[in-house]
Design an enzyme around this catalytic site. Structure first.
Site, PDB file in Angstrom:
ATOM      1  N   LYS A  39       8.980  -3.868  -1.719  1.00 14.42           N
ATOM      2  CA  LYS A  39       8.574  -2.799  -0.799  1.00 14.42           C
ATOM      3  C   LYS A  39       9.901  -2.202  -0.365  1.00 14.42           C
ATOM      4  CE  LYS A  39       5.993  -0.618   2.427  1.00 14.42           C
ATOM      5  NZ  LYS A  39       4.729   0.111   2.341  1.00 14.42           N
ATOM      6  N   GLU A 116       5.753  -1.316  -4.173  1.00 14.74           N
ATOM      7  CA  GLU A 116       4.863  -0.521  -3.317  1.00 14.74           C
ATOM      8  C   GLU A 116       5.645   0.584  -2.627  1.00 14.74           C
ATOM      9  OE1 GLU A 116       2.676  -2.481  -0.098  1.00 14.74           O
ATOM     10  OE2 GLU A 116       2.225  -0.498   0.741  1.00 14.74           O
ATOM     11  N   GLY A 117       5.112   1.794  -2.670  1.00 13.72           N
ATOM     12  CA  GLY A 117       5.750   2.928  -2.002  1.00 13.72           C
ATOM     13  C   GLY A 117       5.517   2.881  -0.501  1.00 13.72           C
TER      14      GLY A 117
HETATM   15  N1  LIG Z   1     -10.363  -3.704  -0.228  1.00 18.32           N
HETATM   16  C1  LIG Z   1     -10.173  -3.986   1.070  1.00 18.32           C
HETATM   17  N2  LIG Z   1     -10.965  -4.885   1.706  1.00 18.32           N
HETATM   18  C2  LIG Z   1     -10.808  -5.144   3.025  1.00 18.32           C
HETATM   19  N3  LIG Z   1      -9.892  -4.565   3.797  1.00 18.32           N
HETATM   20  C3  LIG Z   1      -9.074  -3.659   3.228  1.00 18.32           C
HETATM   21  C4  LIG Z   1      -9.173  -3.327   1.845  1.00 18.32           C
HETATM   22  N4  LIG Z   1      -8.239  -2.390   1.573  1.00 18.32           N
HETATM   23  C5  LIG Z   1      -7.598  -2.160   2.716  1.00 18.32           C
HETATM   24  N5  LIG Z   1      -8.091  -2.912   3.718  1.00 18.32           N
HETATM   25  C6  LIG Z   1      -7.678  -2.886   5.152  1.00 18.32           C
HETATM   26  O1  LIG Z   1      -7.049  -1.649   5.390  1.00 18.32           O
HETATM   27  C7  LIG Z   1      -5.707  -1.855   5.853  1.00 18.32           C
HETATM   28  C8  LIG Z   1      -4.805  -0.878   5.136  1.00 18.32           C
HETATM   29  O2  LIG Z   1      -4.667  -1.282   3.783  1.00 18.32           O
HETATM   30  P1  LIG Z   1      -3.216  -1.423   3.155  1.00 18.32           P
HETATM   31  O3  LIG Z   1      -2.318  -2.079   4.125  1.00 18.32           O
HETATM   32  O4  LIG Z   1      -3.347  -2.043   1.821  1.00 18.32           O
HETATM   33  O5  LIG Z   1      -2.853   0.136   3.024  1.00 18.32           O
HETATM   34  P2  LIG Z   1      -1.471   0.760   2.575  1.00 18.32           P
HETATM   35  O6  LIG Z   1      -1.781   1.957   1.757  1.00 18.32           O
HETATM   36  O7  LIG Z   1      -0.632  -0.297   1.952  1.00 18.32           O
HETATM   37  O8  LIG Z   1      -0.835   1.215   3.968  1.00 18.32           O
HETATM   38  P3  LIG Z   1       0.706   1.564   4.276  1.00 18.32           P
HETATM   39  O9  LIG Z   1       0.848   3.020   3.979  1.00 18.32           O
HETATM   40  O10 LIG Z   1       0.837   1.242   5.738  1.00 18.32           O
HETATM   41  O11 LIG Z   1       1.594   0.701   3.410  1.00 18.32           O
HETATM   42  C9  LIG Z   1      -5.384  -3.322   5.573  1.00 18.32           C
HETATM   43  O12 LIG Z   1      -4.603  -3.860   6.584  1.00 18.32           O
HETATM   44  C10 LIG Z   1      -6.706  -3.991   5.509  1.00 18.32           C
HETATM   45  O13 LIG Z   1      -7.043  -4.439   6.800  1.00 18.32           O
HETATM   46 MG   LIG Z   2       1.206  -1.034   2.550  1.00 23.53          MG
END
Ligand SMILES: Nc1ncnc2c1ncn2[C@@H]1O[C@H](COP(=O)(O)OP(=O)(O)OP(=O)(O)O)[C@@H](O)[C@H]1O
Ligand SMILES: [Mg+2]
Length: 246
Positions: A39, A116-117
């Site tokens: 990351k 991860e971006g």
């Molecule tokens: N498939 C899933 N099932 C259950 N919860 C999920 C799922 N996908 C995402 N979430 C919930 O949504 C939140 C955001 O997802 P995630 O952290 O993967 O997004 P992100 O795109 O990586 O965000 P960021 O831009 O902050 O890095 C997670 O903390 C989780 O609680």
């Molecule tokens: Mg994320």
């Protein structure tokens, strides 16, 4: 030798990049691959100033069972803002050369890297330099994480266009948090429309995963669901090398 890898981007923040990256890491580890995670730029970190903890990186490192924390997340900021803005407020900078150096180091340790971006492709890391520029310098293909509901056509096509304009290789699109019951008409029709309009392969969709918790590093049934619903071989492209299981 340069490790193979994939850059996980998304149509937006919070769309599920970390969940998809962790799911991929779990499945590839299960296949016996030496998989590394990165990351490179993390915002919204917590903890002491000299030891800011990036939550995404911690979750990904647990999924991949990686150890090199400083290499995994070399550029960390406390404020949950675009990195260029957080850097300005915190009187720091996003050091691209250092990020690329860490990336090259990780390539030596692993067979396959999952990066991860931060936010989406057009998030600024510094002046005249976006996430998309970093991907170009890393030379990785991208996987787009999107949602399937109303609005997804616009956001996904904008992301595809931004990638194409900047010469990025698109491996595919994954839809996250799709409903398994009571899905909307938009969710039902959008994946095909997005595929037809963009030509980018749709590599599967993930529903809400039971037992998943990023705060407490719980994966719940993520590995099993990812295995069942995502075309992992297509994410890997031509990469088939199997390292001995560790
Ligand atoms: N498939 C899933 N099932 C259950 N919860 C999920 C799922 N996908 C995402 N979430 C919930 O949504 C939140 C955001 O997802 P995630 O952290 O993967 O997004 P992100 O795109 O990586 O965000 P960021 O831009 O902050 O890095 C997670 O903390 C989780 O609680
Ligand atoms: Mg994320």
């Amino acid at each position: 030798m340069k490790a193979a890898g994939i850059f996980i981007t998304g149509t937006d923040t919070d769309v599920g990049k970390t969940v998809v990256a962790a799911g991929l890491a779990l499945v590839l580890r299960d296949r016996g691959l030496k998989v590394g995670v990165m990351k490179p730029v993390a915002t919204g970190c917590y903890g002491l100033e000299e030891r800011l903890i990036p939550q995404d990186a911690a979750f990904l490192m647990e999924a991949a069972q990686n150890q090199f924390a400083p290499l995994t997340s070399p550029s960390r900021f406390r404020n949950p803002l675009a990195p260029s803005v957080a850097a300005m407020l915190e009187k720091k900078e996003v050091n691209i050369q250092n990020i690329l150096k860490c990336y090259q180091q990780l390539q030596k340790h692993y067979d396959f890297l999952i990066v991860e971006g931060v936010g989406g492709l057009m998030v600024p890391l510094k002046k005249d330099y976006y996430v998309a520029n970093l991907i170009r310098e890393m030379g990785l293909p991208i996987l787009i994480v999107s949602y399937a509901g109303l609005g997804a056509i616009n956001h996904t096509l904008l992301t595809v266009d931004a990638a194409v304009i900047r010469g990025l290789e698109l491996r595919g699109i994954i839809f996250n948090r799709v409903s398994v019951t009571n899905y909307s008409l938009a969710e039902l029709t959008n994946p095909k429309v997005i595929h037809d309009l963009s030509g980018v392969p749709i590599l599967g969709s993930l529903p809400d995963v039971e037992g998943l918790n990023l705060d407490s590093c719980q994966f719940g049934s993520l590995k099993e669901i990812f295995q069942e619903r995502i075309q992992v071989d297509k994410i890997l492209g031509g990469f088939t090398h199997l390292a001995p299981r560790r």
